[in-house]
Scaffold this active site. Structure first.
Site, short mmCIF file in Angstrom:
data_model
loop_
_atom_site.label_atom_id
_atom_site.label_comp_id
_atom_site.label_asym_id
_atom_site.label_seq_id
_atom_site.Cartn_x
_atom_site.Cartn_y
_atom_site.Cartn_z
CB SER A 60 43.80 50.46 39.97
OG SER A 60 44.60 49.32 39.92
N1 SAH Z 1 48.41 48.22 37.98
C1 SAH Z 1 47.41 47.87 36.99
C2 SAH Z 1 46.19 47.17 37.56
C3 SAH Z 1 46.54 45.86 38.07
S1 SAH Z 1 45.37 44.57 37.95
C4 SAH Z 1 46.97 49.06 36.20
O1 SAH Z 1 47.38 50.18 36.50
O2 SAH Z 1 46.23 48.86 35.23
C5 SAH Z 1 46.42 43.33 38.64
C6 SAH Z 1 47.37 42.70 37.66
O3 SAH Z 1 48.22 41.84 38.41
C7 SAH Z 1 46.68 41.82 36.63
O4 SAH Z 1 47.02 42.23 35.34
C8 SAH Z 1 47.24 40.41 36.94
O5 SAH Z 1 47.43 39.62 35.77
C9 SAH Z 1 48.55 40.74 37.60
N2 SAH Z 1 49.11 39.69 38.45
C10 SAH Z 1 48.48 38.88 39.34
N3 SAH Z 1 49.36 38.06 39.92
C11 SAH Z 1 50.60 38.36 39.42
C12 SAH Z 1 51.91 37.85 39.63
N4 SAH Z 1 52.17 36.85 40.49
N5 SAH Z 1 52.92 38.41 38.92
C13 SAH Z 1 52.71 39.40 38.04
N6 SAH Z 1 51.48 39.92 37.78
C14 SAH Z 1 50.44 39.41 38.47
#
Ligand code: SAH
Length: 215
Positions: A60
């Site tokens: 992010s």
């Molecule tokens: N917080 C992260 C950025 C998140 S990107 C950072 O600091 O880098 C969003 C993430 O959510 C992705 O890696 C994606 O694979 C995950 N994601 C999406 N749906 C999800 C779910 N149902 N359960 C767990 N992870 C999920």
């Protein structure tokens, strides 16, 4: 500019982009964002931008990480659940301000990489779980704070149920191909209180654990 010069400029940039809580800024100054990035992207770690990580996901934008962290109003007694570990950067910031962080990721390789980075940085209060985060983490519930870093169409009922009374949940809500609203939900004794915190753009919250072939 080399990395250490860029790191000095980083906090100033976060401030001018709307992050103001001194404790959050200190946590963000302390965590090396380049440790959560690969190859050429390390050089761009201290720009206020989202960047690509493995499996087609993104780390992010730092000022968005800062604003979401501020909205959680953390203290060192908090047990926090994050959905969407991704690179692990957001979880690392949370771990500086909270007692315990559980973070769930549906892509096993991302969870493994994040775990290795936490170990290298000696962060012992973060647990990474590979699972569908929309189910929450019943065995560790209830949580003082819950943060989603993937966009849901509505606040997931399972997660609201795992939030303590008085707890705070922050999440992006909306259709995933448009701009989403960042929402803060406070669980009061009279029900749920919602506040809108602005517009954000996140990847969608998807169902189930990712298959190895999925990118
Ligand atoms: N917080 C992260 C950025 C998140 S990107 C950072 O600091 O880098 C969003 C993430 O959510 C992705 O890696 C994606 O694979 C995950 N994601 C999406 N749906 C999800 C779910 N149902 N359960 C767990 N992870 C999920």
């Amino acid at each position: 500019m080399n990395l250490s010069e860029q790191r000095m400029q980083f906090v100033l940039k976060l401030r001018s982009n709307g992050v103001s809580d001194p404790a959050v800024l200190a946590a963000m100054e302390a965590i090396p964002r380049d440790a959560f990035l690969d190859g050429i992207f390390k050089e761009r770690a201290y720009e206020d931008r989202p960047l690509p990580i493995a499996r087609g996901q993104t780390i992010s934008q730092p000022s968005v990480v800062g604003k979401m962290t501020e909205a959680l109003e953390l203290n060192n007694r908090c047990k926090v659940l994050e959905i969407g570990t991704g690179s692990g950067y957001q979880a690392a910031i949370l771990s500086k301000l909270a007692r315990r962080v559980y973070t769930i990721e549906r892509h096993r390789p991302l969870a493994q990489t994040a775990r290795a980075v936490f170990q290298a940085l000696d962060m012992g209060n973060i647990t990474v779980v590979t699972a569908d985060g929309s189910m929450g983490l019943a065995e560790q519930a209830p949580f003082d704070r819950i943060l989603l870093t993937a966009a849901a169409e509505d606040p997931p009922a399972n997660l609201l149920a795992q939030l303590k009374p008085g707890g705070i949940m922050v999440l992006p809500v909306g259709q995933t191909d448009t701009v989403q609203a960042l929402i803060k939900v406070v669980k009061t004794k009279d029900g749920l209180e919602y506040t809108e915190l602005g517009e954000v753009r996140f990847v969608p919250l998807l169902e189930g654990v990712a298959k190895d072939s999925e990118h």
